[in-house]
Design a protein around this motif. Structure first.
Motif, PDB file in Angstrom:
ATOM      1  N   MET A 192     -97.447 -35.866   5.075  1.00 23.40           N
ATOM      2  CA  MET A 192     -97.273 -36.690   3.876  1.00 23.40           C
ATOM      3  C   MET A 192     -96.808 -38.082   4.279  1.00 23.40           C
ATOM      4  O   MET A 192     -95.970 -38.237   5.148  1.00 23.40           O
ATOM      5  N   ARG A 193     -97.401 -39.091   3.634  1.00 22.08           N
ATOM      6  CA  ARG A 193     -96.969 -40.478   3.851  1.00 22.08           C
ATOM      7  C   ARG A 193     -95.939 -40.824   2.779  1.00 22.08           C
ATOM      8  O   ARG A 193     -96.240 -40.828   1.589  1.00 22.08           O
ATOM      9  N   ILE A 194     -94.725 -41.126   3.221  1.00 17.95           N
ATOM     10  CA  ILE A 194     -93.612 -41.394   2.314  1.00 17.95           C
ATOM     11  C   ILE A 194     -93.099 -42.800   2.557  1.00 17.95           C
ATOM     12  O   ILE A 194     -92.848 -43.190   3.705  1.00 17.95           O
ATOM     13  N   THR A 195     -92.939 -43.562   1.469  1.00 16.86           N
ATOM     14  CA  THR A 195     -92.378 -44.909   1.564  1.00 16.86           C
ATOM     15  C   THR A 195     -91.156 -45.008   0.673  1.00 16.86           C
ATOM     16  O   THR A 195     -91.225 -44.726  -0.524  1.00 16.86           O
ATOM     17  N   CYS A 196     -90.039 -45.394   1.274  1.00 18.01           N
ATOM     18  CA  CYS A 196     -88.801 -45.633   0.522  1.00 18.01           C
ATOM     19  C   CYS A 196     -88.638 -47.134   0.348  1.00 18.01           C
ATOM     20  O   CYS A 196     -88.535 -47.861   1.341  1.00 18.01           O
ATOM     21  N   VAL A 197     -88.617 -47.601  -0.882  1.00 19.33           N
ATOM     22  CA  VAL A 197     -88.438 -49.022  -1.160  1.00 19.33           C
ATOM     23  C   VAL A 197     -86.952 -49.258  -1.411  1.00 19.33           C
ATOM     24  O   VAL A 197     -86.418 -48.919  -2.460  1.00 19.33           O
ATOM     25  N   GLY A 198     -86.270 -49.804  -0.418  1.00 14.43           N
ATOM     26  CA  GLY A 198     -84.827 -50.008  -0.464  1.00 14.43           C
ATOM     27  C   GLY A 198     -84.162 -49.295   0.698  1.00 14.43           C
ATOM     28  O   GLY A 198     -84.310 -48.075   0.853  1.00 14.43           O
ATOM     29  N   GLY A 199     -83.463 -50.057   1.520  1.00 16.15           N
ATOM     30  CA  GLY A 199     -82.822 -49.503   2.706  1.00 16.15           C
ATOM     31  C   GLY A 199     -81.336 -49.305   2.540  1.00 16.15           C
ATOM     32  O   GLY A 199     -80.573 -49.533   3.487  1.00 16.15           O
ATOM     33  N   GLY A 200     -80.909 -48.878   1.357  1.00 16.09           N
ATOM     34  CA  GLY A 200     -79.507 -48.539   1.132  1.00 16.09           C
ATOM     35  C   GLY A 200     -79.241 -47.107   1.558  1.00 16.09           C
ATOM     36  O   GLY A 200     -80.087 -46.442   2.175  1.00 16.09           O
ATOM     37  N   PRO A 201     -78.049 -46.571   1.231  1.00 13.39           N
ATOM     38  CA  PRO A 201     -77.723 -45.198   1.639  1.00 13.39           C
ATOM     39  C   PRO A 201     -78.723 -44.161   1.136  1.00 13.39           C
ATOM     40  O   PRO A 201     -79.055 -43.221   1.864  1.00 13.39           O
ATOM     41  N   ALA A 202     -79.221 -44.313  -0.094  1.00 10.76           N
ATOM     42  CA  ALA A 202     -80.150 -43.325  -0.643  1.00 10.76           C
ATOM     43  C   ALA A 202     -81.461 -43.313   0.137  1.00 10.76           C
ATOM     44  O   ALA A 202     -81.935 -42.257   0.566  1.00 10.76           O
ATOM     45  N   GLY A 203     -82.074 -44.483   0.316  1.00  7.46           N
ATOM     46  CA  GLY A 203     -83.364 -44.547   0.989  1.00  7.46           C
ATOM     47  C   GLY A 203     -83.301 -44.108   2.433  1.00  7.46           C
ATOM     48  O   GLY A 203     -84.155 -43.339   2.913  1.00  7.46           O
ATOM     49  N   LEU A 204     -82.300 -44.580   3.155  1.00  6.48           N
ATOM     50  CA  LEU A 204     -82.184 -44.223   4.572  1.00  6.48           C
ATOM     51  C   LEU A 204     -81.882 -42.735   4.747  1.00  6.48           C
ATOM     52  O   LEU A 204     -82.441 -42.079   5.632  1.00  6.48           O
ATOM     53  N   TYR A 205     -80.989 -42.197   3.906  1.00  9.52           N
ATOM     54  CA  TYR A 205     -80.640 -40.794   4.079  1.00  9.52           C
ATOM     55  C   TYR A 205     -81.799 -39.887   3.682  1.00  9.52           C
ATOM     56  O   TYR A 205     -82.051 -38.868   4.340  1.00  9.52           O
ATOM     57  N   PHE A 206     -82.528 -40.246   2.632  1.00  8.11           N
ATOM     58  CA  PHE A 206     -83.700 -39.445   2.279  1.00  8.11           C
ATOM     59  C   PHE A 206     -84.722 -39.481   3.411  1.00  8.11           C
ATOM     60  O   PHE A 206     -85.345 -38.460   3.730  1.00  8.11           O
ATOM     61  N   ALA A 207     -84.906 -40.642   4.028  1.00  7.75           N
ATOM     62  CA  ALA A 207     -85.845 -40.741   5.151  1.00  7.75           C
ATOM     63  C   ALA A 207     -85.437 -39.802   6.283  1.00  7.75           C
ATOM     64  O   ALA A 207     -86.277 -39.126   6.889  1.00  7.75           O
ATOM     65  N   VAL A 208     -84.139 -39.749   6.576  1.00  2.00           N
ATOM     66  CA  VAL A 208     -83.637 -38.837   7.605  1.00  2.00           C
ATOM     67  C   VAL A 208     -83.974 -37.388   7.248  1.00  2.00           C
ATOM     68  O   VAL A 208     -84.505 -36.622   8.070  1.00  2.00           O
ATOM     69  N   LEU A 209     -83.686 -36.994   6.008  1.00  2.00           N
ATOM     70  CA  LEU A 209     -83.889 -35.606   5.609  1.00  2.00           C
ATOM     71  C   LEU A 209     -85.366 -35.244   5.549  1.00  2.00           C
ATOM     72  O   LEU A 209     -85.754 -34.114   5.890  1.00  2.00           O
ATOM     73  N   ALA A 210     -86.200 -36.198   5.131  1.00  2.00           N
ATOM     74  CA  ALA A 210     -87.644 -35.928   5.092  1.00  2.00           C
ATOM     75  C   ALA A 210     -88.190 -35.673   6.491  1.00  2.00           C
ATOM     76  O   ALA A 210     -89.016 -34.777   6.706  1.00  2.00           O
ATOM     77  N   LYS A 211     -87.728 -36.445   7.463  1.00  2.00           N
ATOM     78  CA  LYS A 211     -88.164 -36.253   8.846  1.00  2.00           C
ATOM     79  C   LYS A 211     -87.637 -34.939   9.427  1.00  2.00           C
ATOM     80  O   LYS A 211     -88.329 -34.248  10.178  1.00  2.00           O
TER      81      LYS A 211
END
Length: 412
Positions: free
Chosen positions: A1-20
């Protein structure tokens, strides 16, 4: 899945970590408008429940956050003309810049593509994503593209407030109230590093204009506030990161829907909670956990986003109610100003109106040194015990209770 988080705050960065972590095959990109290493804000606060969740989802980043956090073990209430009183409780604080650095480092380690200075190119970068996570703040541009569907509602609070910092390190979380010729003005302050504290100033609009703060730029306003609160700052200045002055009215954001097609709202883009209960970062990161759990469940994306929305709205409801009650108490703060010290600080503590009578009796009793010290010992032992039960601690809490802010520290 291609996932893009718009916003590099705690929510976006942490979701990116968990998705990976859930699937290393996901192609995860985080788009942040600010340059690398640049963020506005000072420190953030959180409590044991967030640390418990962090250790369950990713012990590596949890350990780094825990090791970097500043621990405090009670609340102090200072009101002009009254003796200092204390409230039971403890928490953690961490510089926002440090938190983002730790999360970005972890995301990159896992293979997340974190891009900075991209405010003008977000449209092109999200066009081929299977999932777009809009975590771009209370004024979310992504949300506004489909405003009618999301149904955002914004209520503006009455009081004025400003986020400042100071090199003065407060011993613990501190509320301070000062009476001026224009009315009451107060601060919420807490340490977050060896040489820095967050210092949020709040007042009614009448006091704000009466003091002339509406006519002062950032440095001049910080200088005036520094003089008003000089007795609390140990000779240190107040610092405003925004040269033009950063006074705001709190904006309470809610949304009828949190998803639209392949877009999901997260953090302040989905909801805001008043800073008086200090849960913004916690709730944003718990949003990330809930969305990652929903996606990891597999199946249809639309169904996963529905599960995420329902779970988080249910969890948020009592906190949003508490935050509203808390913000309204501060809007009425001058009504409580003439109460005796112990009753005033209890009113502050019970501003949500939830406590039984025994809490008032405990509050009065623990204003004396010996019962207060005993309560702090008990709370510190409970904190230490809770930490030991967390999974995969490794060396995160070296030195037992002493390292953890336990009994060896409560009598200071």
């Amino acid at each position: 899945m291609r996932i893009t988080c718009v916003g590099g705050g705690p929510a976006g960065l942490y979701f990116a970590v968990l998705a990976k972590l859930a699937d290393p095959g996901h192609e995860v990109t985080v788009l942040e408008r600010n340059p690398a290493g640049v963020t506005y804000g000072w420190g953030v606060v959180f409590w044991d429940d967030l640390l418990d969740d962090l250790f369950r989802h990713d012990p590596v980043s949890a350990r780094r956050i825990s090791d970097a956090a500043y621990r405090w073990d009670e609340y102090e209430v200072r009101a002009a003309g009254k003796p200092v009183t204390h409230l039971a409780g403890y928490g953690f604080s961490l510089g926002r810049h440090r938190l983002l650095s730790l999360l970005a480092e972890r995301a990159v380690e896992l293979g997340v593509d974190v891009r900075y200075s991209l405010s003008s190119s977000a449209e092109a970068d999200i066009s081929d994503a299977d999932l777009v996570v809009a975590c771009d703040g209370a004024g979310s541009r992504i949300r506004e593209r489909d405003a009618a569907h999301f149904g955002a509602e914004v209520e503006t609070g009455r009081n004025k407030y400003i986020w400042l910092g100071t090199p003065h390190v407060f011993r613990t979380f501190t509320f301070g109230f000062e009476r001026t010729t224009a009315g009451w003005i107060w601060f919420h302050a807490y340490p977050f590093a060896d040489g820095a504290s967050t210092f949020i100033v709040e007042c009614t609009p009448e006091t704000w204009t009466g003091l002339g703060l509406d006519r002062l730029d950032g440095p001049a306003g910080a200088d005036l506030l520094g003089r008003i609160f000089a007795g609390h700052l140990g000779g240190h200045p107040l610092v405003d990161q925004r040269a033009g002055g950063g006074w705001l009215n709190f904006r309470r954001v809610t949304n009828r829907r949190w998803d639209s097609g392949n877009v999901a709202l997260m953090g302040d883009a989905a909801h805001t909670t008043h800073f008086a209960i200090g849960s913004g970062t916690k709730l944003a990161m718990q949003d990330a956990m809930a969305l990652a759990d929903a996606i990891a469940g597999g199946g249809d994306l639309a169904a996963a986003l529905e599960r995420y929305e329902h779970r988080r709205k249910a969890a948020l409801a009592p906190l949003q109610k508490a935050a509203r009650a808390s913000s309204e108490w501060f809007e009425r703060m001058p009504e409580y100003a003439d109460l005796p010290a112990k009753r005033f600080s209890y009113a502050l503590s019970n501003r949500r109106g939830e406590y039984p009578l025994w809490r008032y009796l405990l509050h009065v009793t623990t204003q004396r040194r010996v019962p207060r010290t005993a309560l702090r010992w008990a709370l510190s032992l409970r904190r230490w015990s809770r930490a030991r039960r967390r999974p995969s601690l490794g060396g995160a809490f070296r030195g037992g209770a002493q390292h953890f802010g336990g009994p060896a520290h409560v009598g200071r």
